[in-house]
Design an enzyme around this catalytic site. Structure first.
Site, PDB file in Angstrom:
ATOM      1  N   GLU A 245       0.858  -1.201   0.000  1.00 35.17           N
ATOM      2  CA  GLU A 245       0.000   0.000   0.000  1.00 35.17           C
ATOM      3  C   GLU A 245       0.890   1.245   0.000  1.00 35.17           C
ATOM      4  O   GLU A 245       1.912   1.285   0.705  1.00 35.17           O
ATOM      5  CB  GLU A 245      -0.899  -0.052   1.242  1.00 35.17           C
ATOM      6  N   HIS A 246       0.514   2.228  -0.780  1.00 35.13           N
ATOM      7  CA  HIS A 246       1.276   3.481  -0.934  1.00 35.13           C
ATOM      8  C   HIS A 246       2.693   3.231  -1.464  1.00 35.13           C
ATOM      9  O   HIS A 246       3.603   4.022  -1.214  1.00 35.13           O
ATOM     10  CB  HIS A 246       1.309   4.273   0.384  1.00 35.13           C
TER      11      HIS A 246
ATOM     12  N   ALA B 180     -15.242   3.079  -0.297  1.00 29.85           N
ATOM     13  CA  ALA B 180     -14.799   1.912   0.468  1.00 29.85           C
ATOM     14  C   ALA B 180     -13.331   1.598   0.214  1.00 29.85           C
ATOM     15  O   ALA B 180     -12.799   0.625   0.720  1.00 29.85           O
ATOM     16  CB  ALA B 180     -15.664   0.699   0.133  1.00 29.85           C
TER      17      ALA B 180
ATOM     18  N   SER C 136     -13.641   2.923  -7.076  1.00 29.32           N
ATOM     19  CA  SER C 136     -14.730   3.101  -8.030  1.00 29.32           C
ATOM     20  C   SER C 136     -14.333   4.106  -9.114  1.00 29.32           C
ATOM     21  O   SER C 136     -14.755   3.980 -10.267  1.00 29.32           O
ATOM     22  CB  SER C 136     -15.996   3.564  -7.315  1.00 29.32           C
TER      23      SER C 136
ATOM     24  N   GLU D 161      -6.919  11.397 -13.109  1.00 29.43           N
ATOM     25  CA  GLU D 161      -6.957  11.734 -11.671  1.00 29.43           C
ATOM     26  C   GLU D 161      -6.044  12.918 -11.377  1.00 29.43           C
ATOM     27  O   GLU D 161      -6.422  13.840 -10.660  1.00 29.43           O
ATOM     28  CB  GLU D 161      -6.475  10.546 -10.824  1.00 29.43           C
TER      29      GLU D 161
ATOM     30  N   ASP E 133      -4.538   1.220  -9.203  1.00 30.15           N
ATOM     31  CA  ASP E 133      -5.976   0.979  -9.326  1.00 30.15           C
ATOM     32  C   ASP E 133      -6.390   0.790 -10.789  1.00 30.15           C
ATOM     33  O   ASP E 133      -7.135  -0.130 -11.131  1.00 30.15           O
ATOM     34  CB  ASP E 133      -6.765   2.149  -8.723  1.00 30.15           C
TER      35      ASP E 133
ATOM     36  N   SER F  76     -26.199   9.430 -15.539  1.00 23.34           N
ATOM     37  CA  SER F  76     -25.667   8.620 -14.450  1.00 23.34           C
ATOM     38  C   SER F  76     -26.829   7.995 -13.670  1.00 23.34           C
ATOM     39  O   SER F  76     -27.564   8.706 -12.983  1.00 23.34           O
ATOM     40  CB  SER F  76     -24.833   9.509 -13.517  1.00 23.34           C
TER      41      SER F  76
ATOM     42  N   TYR G 109      -3.479  12.511   0.894  1.00 21.61           N
ATOM     43  CA  TYR G 109      -2.778  11.635  -0.051  1.00 21.61           C
ATOM     44  C   TYR G 109      -1.646  12.418  -0.724  1.00 21.61           C
ATOM     45  O   TYR G 109      -0.504  11.971  -0.787  1.00 21.61           O
ATOM     46  CB  TYR G 109      -3.775  11.127  -1.092  1.00 21.61           C
TER      47      TYR G 109
HETATM   48  C1  GLA Z   1      -5.239   4.933  -3.779  1.00 21.20           C
HETATM   49  C2  GLA Z   1      -4.468   5.333  -5.039  1.00 21.20           C
HETATM   50  C3  GLA Z   1      -3.484   4.245  -5.454  1.00 21.20           C
HETATM   51  C4  GLA Z   1      -2.608   3.811  -4.295  1.00 21.20           C
HETATM   52  C5  GLA Z   1      -3.447   3.540  -3.044  1.00 21.20           C
HETATM   53  C6  GLA Z   1      -2.585   3.275  -1.831  1.00 21.20           C
HETATM   54  O1  GLA Z   1      -6.063   3.843  -4.033  1.00 21.20           O
HETATM   55  O2  GLA Z   1      -5.359   5.581  -6.090  1.00 21.20           O
HETATM   56  O3  GLA Z   1      -2.710   4.687  -6.547  1.00 21.20           O
HETATM   57  O4  GLA Z   1      -1.604   4.740  -4.046  1.00 21.20           O
HETATM   58  O5  GLA Z   1      -4.317   4.611  -2.735  1.00 21.20           O
HETATM   59  O6  GLA Z   1      -1.831   2.131  -2.001  1.00 21.20           O
END
Ligand code: GLA
Length: 384
Positions: free
Chosen positions: A34-35, A122, A126, A159, A171, A68, A221
Site C-alpha cells: 500500500e502506498h 470503500a 470506483s 486523476e 488501481d 448517471s 494523499y
Molecule cells: C489509492 C491510489 C493508489 C494507491 C493507493 C494506496 O487507491 O489511487 O494509486 O496509491 O491509494 O496504495
C-alpha cells in the site's frame, strides 16, 4: 454487476431506440503493498466482481451526452474540447477524453448511460473503474489503438490533471489487467507484471467497510506523496542515481535521518519496509505459507496506522478485533486510507464468527453498522 437491462432502458428512454454496446470495468482489492505504487515499488491487487458498467454509442456529433443512473438519472453534456464540467462524475469522462486527445487521438461525441456496484468510498477504486471503463469503451468504439498500459496511464493522468489526486497506477492497472482467480504482481516503475494464481485453500477474503467516507483522503494523499519526494530529494544529494523511494534502502535512509523532517522520515521508512513486506509475502505465497502472509498483512496495518498516518479509529478497531480471532490470518486497512474498508484473510470456518463479533462490537463502540462486502477476484475491463 449492475443489471444491463436497467442501463438499456435508460439509454432507450433518453437517447431513442438504439442498440448500445456495453462495457464494464471492475474495482479492486489489494493483498499487500500500500502506498508503494507512486514510489515506484510493487503492489499485489486483484480486480473484483463489482464494476462500473456502461451502455454507449457514438452519436456523430462533437458532444458527449451522459446519464448517471447512480445519480437518479442525472443528465449532463459537454462539448469535446470545450470547458471542463463542474460535476466530478462528468469530469472523469472529460479527463479521459482530454488525455486521449493529448496523445493524438481523435475522439468523437457519444451518448452513454452508466452505473455500478463498486461501493463508493470503500477504498475499492470506483473512480479507477470508471476511468478504465470509459477508456476501454472509447478505445474500442473509435478504434484508437491505445495499449492496455496506455489506457491505465490515461486513467491515472485523469486523476492527476482533472480530479486533483496525484495517485499511483495500481488501481487503473488492476481494473484493466485483472484476471479471474489471480492477483497482479505489478512493478509500478517498469509496469512489468505477472498474474499470480490466488486461491488459497480454505481461506476467504473478507472486506468490512467502516462506512467512514475518506474525506481527507485526497488532500492528505498528496501530502504523503510530497513527504516521500522530500525523502528522495535528500538521499539523491548523495546518491544521484536515486529516482524514487524504491531505489532507497533503510540503511541509506537512516544515514541521512538528521537531514529529514522526522515525520517525513517515518513516512519514507514505511514505504521502504512495505515494499520489502510485499516481496516477503510473494515468497510466502509461493510456498503456500498463508500464516506468514497474514503476519505481514498485520505488520502493514501497523505501519499504515503508526508510521504512515493514514488509518482512523474505526479501521484500527476492526483490525484489533481480528487479532482476537485465531481464524483471521491477517487484517489491515486497504487503499488510500482515512476510512473505507479492512481486508482480512480468514479461515472459512471462522468467517461468520469474526463478522458477527465485528458487527456487535462496532455498533456498541461507534453507534453505526459496518458493511460486509462479498467479493470474488474477477476479470478486468472488457466489452460485456
Ligand atoms: C489509492 C491510489 C493508489 C494507491 C493507493 C494506496 O487507491 O489511487 O494509486 O496509491 O491509494 O496504495
Amino acid at each position: 454487476m449492475i443489471d444491463k437491462k436497467l442501463l438499456k432502458d435508460s439509454y432507450v428512454l433518453h437517447f431513442g431506440d438504439a442498440e448500445p454496446r456495453f462495457f464494464c470495468a471492475p474495482g479492486r482489492i489489494n493483498i499487500i503493498g500500500e502506498h508503494t505504487d507512486y514510489n515506484g515499488g510493487f503492489v499485489l491487487p486483484g480486480a473484483v466482481d463489482k464494476a462500473i458498467t456502461m451502455a454507449i454509442l457514438p452519436n456523430g456529433s462533437e458532444y458527449v451526452n451522459l446519464i448517471s443512473v447512480d445519480h437518479d438519472d442525472a443528465a449532463l453534456f459537454f462539448r469535446i474540447g470545450g470547458p471542463q464540467p463542474k460535476e466530478q462524475w462528468a469530469s472523469y469522462f472529460y479527463g479521459v477524453i482530454e488525455e486521449m486527445r493529448k496523445r493524438g487521438a481523435t475522439v468523437g461525441g457519444f451518448n452513454a448511460v452508466f452505473g455500478g456496484d463498486v461501493p463508493l468510498g470503500a477504498g475499492m477504486s470506483s473512480s479507477a473503474a470508471l476511468e478504465s471503463c470509459i477508456g476501454t469503451a472509447l478505445n474500442t468504439l473509435f478504434d484508437l489503438k491505445f495499449t492496455k498500459q496506455e489506457l491505465a496511464k490515461i486513467g491515472q493522468m485523469t486523476e492527476h490533471n482533472y480530479i486533483g489526486v496525484r495517485c499511483g497506477i495500481m488501481d487503473q492497472f488492476a481494473s484493466i489487467f485483472g484476471r479471474k482467480g489471480h492477483v497482479v504482481r505489478l512493478d509500478c516503475r517498469s509496469l512489468e507484471y505477472q498474474l499470480v494464481p490466488f486461491n488459497p485453500k480454505g481461506i476467504e477474503i473478507v472486506l468490512i467497510d467502516t462506512m467512514v467516507k475518506h474525506l481527507l483522503a485526497s488532500s492528505e494523499y498528496n501530502v504523503r506523496r510530497s513527504q516521500c519526494e522530500e525523502g528522495v530529494a535528500v538521499v539523491k544529494k548523495y546518491l544521484p542515481e536515486v529516482e524514487l523511494l524504491r531505489d532507497v534502502t533503510m540503511e541509506e535512509l537512516e544515514a541521512h535521518r538528521s537531514e529529514l523532517d522526522p515525520v517525513s522520515f517515518k513516512r519514507c521508512s514505511f514505504v521502504i519496509n512495505e515494499n520489502k513486506r510485499l516481496m516477503d509475502a510473494c515468497a510466502a505465497m509461493e510456498k503456500g505459507d498463508f500464516e506468514e502472509v497474514g503476519r505481514l498483512i498485520y505488520a502493514t496495518h501497523d505501519g499504515l496506522s503508526k508510521e504512515y498516518g493514514v488509518s482512523c479509529p474505526e479501521l484500527d478497531f476492526i483490525v484489533d478485533i481480528a487479532r482476537e480471532h485465531k481464524s483471521v490470518l491477517g487484517a489491515r486497512m486497504m487503499g488510500g486510507g482515512f476510512g473505507g474498508c479492512v481486508i482480512a484473510l480468514v479461515r472459512k470456518e471462522g468467517v461468520a464468527d469474526y463478522i458477527d463479533d465485528v458487527k456487535k462490537k462496532y455498533q456498541v463502540k461507534f453507534d453505526k453498522d459496518p458493511r460486509v462486502i462479498e467479493v470474488e477476484i474477477a476479470d478486468g475491463a472488457r466489452e460485456c
